[in-house]
Scaffold this motif. Structure first.
Motif, short mmCIF file in Angstrom:
data_model
loop_
_atom_site.label_atom_id
_atom_site.label_comp_id
_atom_site.label_asym_id
_atom_site.label_seq_id
_atom_site.Cartn_x
_atom_site.Cartn_y
_atom_site.Cartn_z
N THR A 1 7.38 -1.83 22.20
CA THR A 1 6.80 -3.12 22.55
C THR A 1 7.58 -4.19 21.81
OG1 THR A 1 4.62 -2.16 22.88
CG2 THR A 1 4.72 -4.54 22.55
N ARG B 1 8.18 -8.43 21.23
CA ARG B 1 7.60 -9.78 21.37
C ARG B 1 8.58 -10.76 20.74
NH1 ARG B 1 4.08 -6.30 19.82
NH2 ARG B 1 4.35 -6.74 17.63
N ARG C 1 6.77 -8.89 30.77
CA ARG C 1 5.75 -9.94 30.77
C ARG C 1 6.26 -11.21 30.10
NH1 ARG C 1 2.59 -5.08 29.27
NH2 ARG C 1 2.96 -5.68 27.12
N ALA C 2 7.55 -11.51 30.28
CA ALA C 2 8.13 -12.72 29.67
C ALA C 2 9.33 -13.15 30.50
CB ALA C 2 8.54 -12.43 28.23
N ASN D 1 7.34 -2.10 26.93
CA ASN D 1 6.56 -3.32 27.16
C ASN D 1 7.35 -4.50 26.60
OD1 ASN D 1 4.04 -1.93 28.05
ND2 ASN D 1 4.27 -1.04 26.02
N ASP E 1 7.48 -8.36 25.97
CA ASP E 1 6.80 -9.65 25.85
C ASP E 1 7.73 -10.62 25.13
OD1 ASP E 1 4.23 -8.93 26.99
OD2 ASP E 1 3.95 -7.70 25.22
N SER F 1 5.99 -14.32 34.84
CA SER F 1 7.33 -14.07 34.32
C SER F 1 8.37 -14.57 35.32
CB SER F 1 7.54 -12.57 34.09
OG SER F 1 6.62 -12.10 33.15
#
Length: 166
Positions: free
Chosen positions: A58, A60, A94-95, A75, A77, A114
């Motif tokens: 993940t 971010r 998701r970005a 994932n 982000d 997105s």
């Protein structure tokens, strides 16, 4: 012949995957960041490329250049300032991606909200485009669903193609 950037990506992900069996590992070389491990959950603020590999990955934060990710469950982000390369059994983006997206997996999804500012190349058993692609979309899969917007050309190869709400 493989392009130098692709060869670098393959070498880095292979290196990172070998480390993924041990505890999490992080290293910086030439301004690029490398992370590998069983469970990766990182928030980045990087000015160069980032490479991450593991079972569950993940990401971010923000990356100014390219993001390269491989894992079972991926994932994303992370706002990516250049290209995003992602491989996994499940890949969820998701970005926003400032340039091109290349994503492969059993299930690949560009989530609602997105935006890929360049081209999107997506391959998988199930490919879902809920977000927006400003450039061209190339999608290959058994099932391809397009709920988002594609401003450029679309090339879709699938047994089942769906447009509109799931």
């Amino acid at each position: 012949m493989l392009k130098p950037k692709l060869m670098t990506t393959i070498a880095a992900l292979t290196f990172a995957a070998t480390l993924a069996q041990a505890e999490n590992f992080t290293h910086t070389n030439g301004g690029d960041s490398f992370t590998a491990g069983a469970g990766i959950s990182e928030t980045y603020d990087a000015n160069r490329d980032v490479f991450a590999a593991g079972d569950v990955v993940t990401t971010r934060g923000r990356i100014a250049d390219d993001l390269h990710v491989a894992g079972m469950d991926v994932n994303i982000d992370t706002v990516t300032g250049a290209d995003l390369y992602a491989m996994g059994a499940t890949v969820s983006i998701r970005a926003d991606v400032a340039e091109d997206l290349a994503a492969m997996g059993y299930s690949v999804r560009l989530s609602t909200g997105s935006i890929v500012a360049g081209n999107a190349r997506m391959m998988g058993r199930a490919v879902t485009v809920d977000g927006s692609v400003v450039g061209a979309l190339s999608a290959v899969g058994a099932e391809v669903t397009v709920n988002g917007t594609i401003e450029g050309d679309a090339w879709i190869v699938a047994d089942k193609i769906r447009f509109g709400p799931d």
